[in-house]
Design an enzyme around this catalytic site. Structure first.
Site, short mmCIF file in Angstrom:
data_model
loop_
_atom_site.label_atom_id
_atom_site.label_comp_id
_atom_site.label_asym_id
_atom_site.label_seq_id
_atom_site.Cartn_x
_atom_site.Cartn_y
_atom_site.Cartn_z
CB SER A 54 -0.93 -0.01 1.20
OG SER A 54 -1.49 -1.28 1.32
NE ARG B 64 5.13 10.36 -3.11
CZ ARG B 64 4.60 10.33 -4.32
NH1 ARG B 64 5.37 10.26 -5.36
NH2 ARG B 64 3.30 10.40 -4.48
CG ASP C 142 -4.30 0.00 0.62
OD1 ASP C 142 -4.15 0.71 -0.40
OD2 ASP C 142 -4.12 0.45 1.77
C1 GLC Z 1 -0.86 5.80 1.19
C2 GLC Z 1 -0.20 4.94 0.13
C3 GLC Z 1 -1.24 4.30 -0.77
C4 GLC Z 1 -2.29 3.58 0.06
C5 GLC Z 1 -2.86 4.49 1.13
C6 GLC Z 1 -3.85 3.77 2.04
O1 GLC Z 1 -1.49 6.86 0.59
O2 GLC Z 1 0.68 5.73 -0.64
O3 GLC Z 1 -0.65 3.39 -1.66
O4 GLC Z 1 -3.31 3.09 -0.77
O5 GLC Z 1 -1.82 5.02 1.91
O6 GLC Z 1 -3.25 2.70 2.68
#
Ligand code: GLC
Length: 485
Positions: A157, A172, A210
Site C-alpha cells: 500500500s 516513494r 490496498d
Molecule cells: C498511502 C499509500 C497508498 C495507500 C494508502 C492507504 O497513501 O501511498 O498506496 O493506498 O496510503 O493505505
C-alpha cells in the site's frame, strides 16, 4: 443490502461557560481555521477532477494515477487456494483465501505486528521478516506440507509504478516509512528472493494496492461498487477507467489489451495538491510536513489520514500549553513533546468519552502523558479533537466526489476500509454529510445516491481474486502489462 446514510451529527452535551475567555478565543480561532465549508469543498473537488485528469495524461501530474493491470471484473467463478499478504501501515497480515467458485470464499489469517524499527530500518530485514512470517503461516495451515507452489497476491500500500502486474517500483515511501535502498526499485524480486531464502514454495503473482484490492473484492459481492477506498493510516482510492481514456497508455499496450478494456487505476491521491494551490492548510499542517521524512509530499494525506490526526492535535495542545500558557499550567510537558506519542486512538478516545465530565479523557492524559487536566481543559481538548476529526472527514471525501464527477457516476457504492473509516467515532456520519454538502442533494431525497459502504476484505480476498484473474490471463496467453514489460 440498503445503506442508509445517517442524516445528522449527534449533539454533544456541555457548554463552554467555564472555559476562560482567552482560551475560548483560541478555540474560536481554531474553529475558523479547521472548518471547511461547502463552497470550499466544491472548489477543492473541481480542482481535484482536473488533477486526476492530469495524472492520466502523457505529461503526468502530481497524482500518480497508476494503471494496476487488473483488466477484468471478477466473475465470482474464480476458484483455488491463494495466499495474500498485506504490508499495511502497522501490521503484516497473511491470509489464505479459498475461492469457492460460487461467489464464495473462506479465509484463514494471521496478523503479525511490524516491529517499529522496520519502518526505518534496512531493506533486507523487512523482506526477511515478511518471508519468515509467510513460512510460519504456511507451516501452520499446511502441517503436512503443501504439494504445489502457492500463488501470492501482495498488497503493497505505497505508491508503486507498475509496467506489469507482478511489479511494483516504489516511487516513494509514505505514512512515515523510510527504508533506504527501496525507492526506485521493484519490490517484487526483493520479496521473492527472501521467500526463496527462507525456503517456502510461493510465487508472487501480482502486486496490488490496498485500494484496488478493496475495489475488486467489493465488486465481487456488490454490483453497485464503483470505488475502492482506504481511510486509514493513509488515504487513497481506486476505480476502473477504460484504456482508451488513459492517454499515458497510448501506443504502449500490447494488441490483446483493447481500447475498450477496463483498467483499474490506483489514484494515489494522497499526493493531491502537493503544489499547495487549493487546500486550506494551517500552520499545523505546515509543521507536520516540515517534520516529516518526506517533505512536500502527500499534502492531502497529511491533512486527513489517521497517521497524522493525533499529531495535529498534539501540536495544537503544545501551542496552547507552552507558547500561550493557557492550559496545563505548571505541568510537566515532557511526554506531550514526544513526536507521535498521540496516535489516532488518542483523538478517537477523546471523541468517544461518554461522560459529561470527560473522565476518560482525564484518565488518558494522566496515564499516557502524565498530565492532570481540569474540566474546562478537557472540554477544549474534546472540541479540538472534533475540529481535527471533522476536517479529516470533510476533506477526505473530496477524493470520492472527484472520481464520481470525473467518471460521471450519478449513483455509486463507494466501498471503504481502513482504521479511520472503521473506528474513528463520527467519521461515517461526517463523511456522508460532507458528500451531501458537496453534491447538494437536498433533504427531500430518501437515500443519498452516492454512499460510502463498508468494503469486503480487499487485501485478503481482493488480492486473491486479482491473483486468480492474473493466473487465468496468463494461462490464456494474455498480457498483464505494457509491451515488452
Ligand atoms: C498511502 C499509500 C497508498 C495507500 C494508502 C492507504 O497513501 O501511498 O498506496 O493506498 O496510503 O493505505
Amino acid at each position: 443490502m440498503v445503506h442508509l446514510a445517517p442524516k445528522a451529527l449527534q449533539h454533544r452535551k456541555g457548554t463552554f461557560t467555564d472555559v476562560p475567555p482567552e482560551l475560548l478565543k483560541e478555540v474560536k480561532n481554531l474553529e475558523s481555521q479547521f472548518y471547511v465549508n461547502g463552497d470550499k469543498l466544491r472548489e477543492i473537488v473541481d480542482h481535484f477532477v482536473g488533477e486526476l485528469d492530469k495524472g492520466l495524461s502523457k505529461e503526468g501530474g502530481n497524482i500518480p494515477m497508476i494503471p494496476g493491470w487488473v483488466m477484468e471484473y471478477p466473475t465470482g467463478k474464480e476458484t483455488g487456494d491463494y495466499l495474500a499478504i498485506d504490508l499495511g501501515g502497522t501490521n503484516l497480515r497473511v491470509v489464505l483465501v479459498r475461492l469457492g467458485g460460487n461467489r464464495d470464499f473462506d479465509t484463514t489469517q494471521c496478523k503479525f505486528q511490524l516491529p517499529d524499527h522496520l519502518r526505518t530500518g534496512k531493506s533486507e530485514d523487512l523482506w526477511v521478516f515478511i518471508a519468515e512470517c509467510l513460512k510460519n503461516f504456511v507451516d501452520e495451515v499446511f502441517p503436512d506440507g503443501c504439494k504445489e507452489t502457492l500463488p501470492l497476491g501482495f498488497t503493497f500500500s505505497y505508491p508503486a509504478s507498475q509496467e506489469k502486474i507482478n511489479q511494483g517500483i516504489l516511487q516513494r515511501w509514505t505514512k512515515g516509512w523510510s527504508i533506504d535502498g527501496v525507492e526506485g526499485k521493484d519490490v517484487v524480486p526483493m520479496l521473492q528472493e527472501a521467500i526463496e531464502k527462507v525456503g517456502v514454495s510461493i510465487d508472487v503473482v501480482a502486486l496490488i494496492n490496498d485500494t484496488t484490492g478493496t475495489l475488486v473484492a467489493s465488486m465481487y459481492t456488490d454490483p453497485e461498487a464503483k470505488l475502492g477506498l482506504i481511510f486509514g493510516t493513509g488515504v487513497n482510492g481506486a476505480y476502473f477507467d477504460v484504456v482508451k481514456d488513459i492517454p499515458k497508455l497510448e501506443g504502449k499496450c500490447p494488441q490483446d489489451i483493447l481500447p475498450d478494456s477496463p483498467m483499474a487505476i490506483n489514484c494515489e491521491y494522497g499526493s493531491f495538491d502537493n503544489e499547495k494551490l487549493i487546500l486550506p492548510r494551517t500552520k499545523y499542517d505546515v509543521r507536520i510536513d516540515e517534520e516529516s521524512p518526506r517533505r512536500g509530499q502527500q499534502t492531502f494525506e497529511k491533512m486527513n489520514s489517521g497517521y497524522y490526526l493525533g499529531e495535529i492535535l498534539r501540536f495544537i495542545l503544545l501551542e496552547l500549553a507552552e507558547e500561550k500558557h493557557l492550559i496545563f499550567k505548571g505541568q510537566d510537558l515532557t511526554n506531550l513533546k514526544k513526536p507521535f506519542i498521540m496516535d489516532t486512538s488518542f483523538p478517537s478516545k477523546i471523541e468517544e468519552d461518554p461522560f459529561e465530565n470527560l473522565s476518560e479523557v482525564a484518565e488518558l492524559f494522566e496515564s499516557k502523558l502524565g498530565i492532570t487536566t481540569t474540566v474546562p481543559e478537557r472540554k477544549v481538548i474534546r472540541k479540538i479533537a472534533e475540529l481535527v476529526g471533522e476536517r479529516s472527514a470533510r476533506l477526505s471525501v473530496c477524493g470520492i466526489a472527484a472520481i464520481c464527477k470525473k467518471r460521471g457516476y450519478k449513483t455509486a457504492h463507494c466501498a471503504a476500509d481502513g482504521s479511520v473509516y472503521n473506528k474513528y467515532p463520527g467519521f461515517k456520519i461526517r463523511a456522508a454529510k460532507s458528500l451531501r454538502d458537496i453534491f447538494q442533494w437536498g433533504d427531500d431525497i430518501k437515500q443519498d445516491p452516492i454512499v460510502i459502504v463498508p468494503a469486503e476484505d480487499g487485501s485478503g480476498v481482493g488480492a486473491a481474486i486479482i491473483a486468480a484473474l492474473t493466473e487465468k490471463r496468463l494461462k490464456d496467453g494474455k498480457s498483464v502489462g505494457l509491451k515488452n514489460a
